[in-house]
Scaffold this motif. Structure first.
Motif, PDB file in Angstrom:
ATOM      1  N   GLN A   2       0.832  -1.192   0.000  1.00  0.00           N
ATOM      2  CA  GLN A   2       0.000   0.000   0.000  1.00  0.00           C
ATOM      3  C   GLN A   2       0.880   1.261   0.000  1.00  0.00           C
ATOM      4  OE1 GLN A   2      -2.702   0.204   3.310  1.00  0.00           O
ATOM      5  NE2 GLN A   2      -4.197   1.333   2.083  1.00  0.00           N
ATOM      6  N   LYS A   3       2.010   1.240   0.694  1.00  0.00           N
ATOM      7  CA  LYS A   3       2.937   2.375   0.712  1.00  0.00           C
ATOM      8  C   LYS A   3       3.530   2.592  -0.681  1.00  0.00           C
ATOM      9  CE  LYS A   3       3.776   3.706   5.069  1.00  0.00           C
ATOM     10  NZ  LYS A   3       3.709   5.039   5.537  1.00  0.00           N
ATOM     11  N   THR A   4       3.857   1.521  -1.365  1.00  0.00           N
ATOM     12  CA  THR A   4       4.416   1.623  -2.709  1.00  0.00           C
ATOM     13  C   THR A   4       3.389   2.208  -3.667  1.00  0.00           C
ATOM     14  OG1 THR A   4       5.763  -0.321  -2.245  1.00  0.00           O
ATOM     15  CG2 THR A   4       5.564   0.341  -4.536  1.00  0.00           C
ATOM     16  N   LEU A   5       2.157   1.744  -3.598  1.00  0.00           N
ATOM     17  CA  LEU A   5       1.090   2.248  -4.438  1.00  0.00           C
ATOM     18  C   LEU A   5       0.838   3.733  -4.160  1.00  0.00           C
ATOM     19  CD1 LEU A   5      -1.008   1.584  -6.584  1.00  0.00           C
ATOM     20  CD2 LEU A   5      -2.563   0.949  -4.745  1.00  0.00           C
ATOM     21  N   GLN A   6       0.868   4.104  -2.887  1.00  0.00           N
ATOM     22  CA  GLN A   6       0.671   5.490  -2.510  1.00  0.00           C
ATOM     23  C   GLN A   6       1.826   6.349  -3.045  1.00  0.00           C
ATOM     24  OE1 GLN A   6       0.540   6.062   1.715  1.00  0.00           O
ATOM     25  NE2 GLN A   6      -0.384   8.085   1.542  1.00  0.00           N
ATOM     26  N   PHE A   7       3.044   5.859  -2.975  1.00  0.00           N
ATOM     27  CA  PHE A   7       4.206   6.554  -3.480  1.00  0.00           C
ATOM     28  C   PHE A   7       4.112   6.749  -4.997  1.00  0.00           C
ATOM     29  CE2 PHE A   7       8.614   6.519  -5.051  1.00  0.00           C
ATOM     30  CZ  PHE A   7       9.064   7.683  -4.448  1.00  0.00           C
ATOM     31  N   LEU A   9       1.328   6.816  -6.827  1.00  0.00           N
ATOM     32  CA  LEU A   9       0.250   7.758  -7.124  1.00  0.00           C
ATOM     33  C   LEU A   9       0.673   9.201  -6.867  1.00  0.00           C
ATOM     34  CD1 LEU A   9      -2.901   5.874  -5.788  1.00  0.00           C
ATOM     35  CD2 LEU A   9      -2.252   6.319  -8.153  1.00  0.00           C
ATOM     36  N   VAL A  10       1.411   9.433  -5.789  1.00  0.00           N
ATOM     37  CA  VAL A  10       1.914  10.774  -5.504  1.00  0.00           C
ATOM     38  C   VAL A  10       2.896  11.200  -6.597  1.00  0.00           C
ATOM     39  CG1 VAL A  10       3.330  12.120  -3.899  1.00  0.00           C
ATOM     40  CG2 VAL A  10       1.488  10.671  -3.045  1.00  0.00           C
TER      41      VAL A  10
END
Length: 114
Positions: A2-7, A9-10
């Protein structure tokens, strides 16, 4: 994950923001005009009257001999004709009420009188 996906997307948001910003700034030079001819787009950066001394083919712009004759006739010269043309000037002779007269024009765009 989830952190990778959030990174990602940002990062994508930042990249899209960087690509949109110049597009918005570039469109500020455009105008939409509505007039008798209809709707048209006008580019403010395109200056049609700007004189840079050269035409599109790279040659210096010169005075058209017909323009020099037209200017001489509008100044009152009758039976005007070109006597001499050089890279710097155009000499036009003709008749006025007082007799023979000569006008000299610079061989530049607009045919300024010397």
């Amino acid at each position: 994950m989830q952190k990778t996906l959030q990174f990602v997307l940002v990062g994508l948001a930042a990249m899209s923001g960087l690509t949109i910003a110049p597009t918005i700034a570039a469109t500020q030079d455009m105008e939409l005009r509505i007039g008798p001819g209809g709707v048209g787009v006008y580019d403010r950066n395109r200056d049609f009257d700007r004189y840079d001394g050269y035409d599109r083919r790279g040659r210096p712009r010169r005075c058209d001999p017909d323009d020099a004759l037209d200017i001489a006739r509008s100044e009152g010269l009758r039976r005007a004709h070109i006597v001499r043309m050089s890279p710097r000037r155009i000499v036009v002779e003709g008749m006025t009420r007082r007799g023979p007269e000569r006008m000299v024009f610079a061989n530049r765009r607009g045919c300024p009188e010397l």
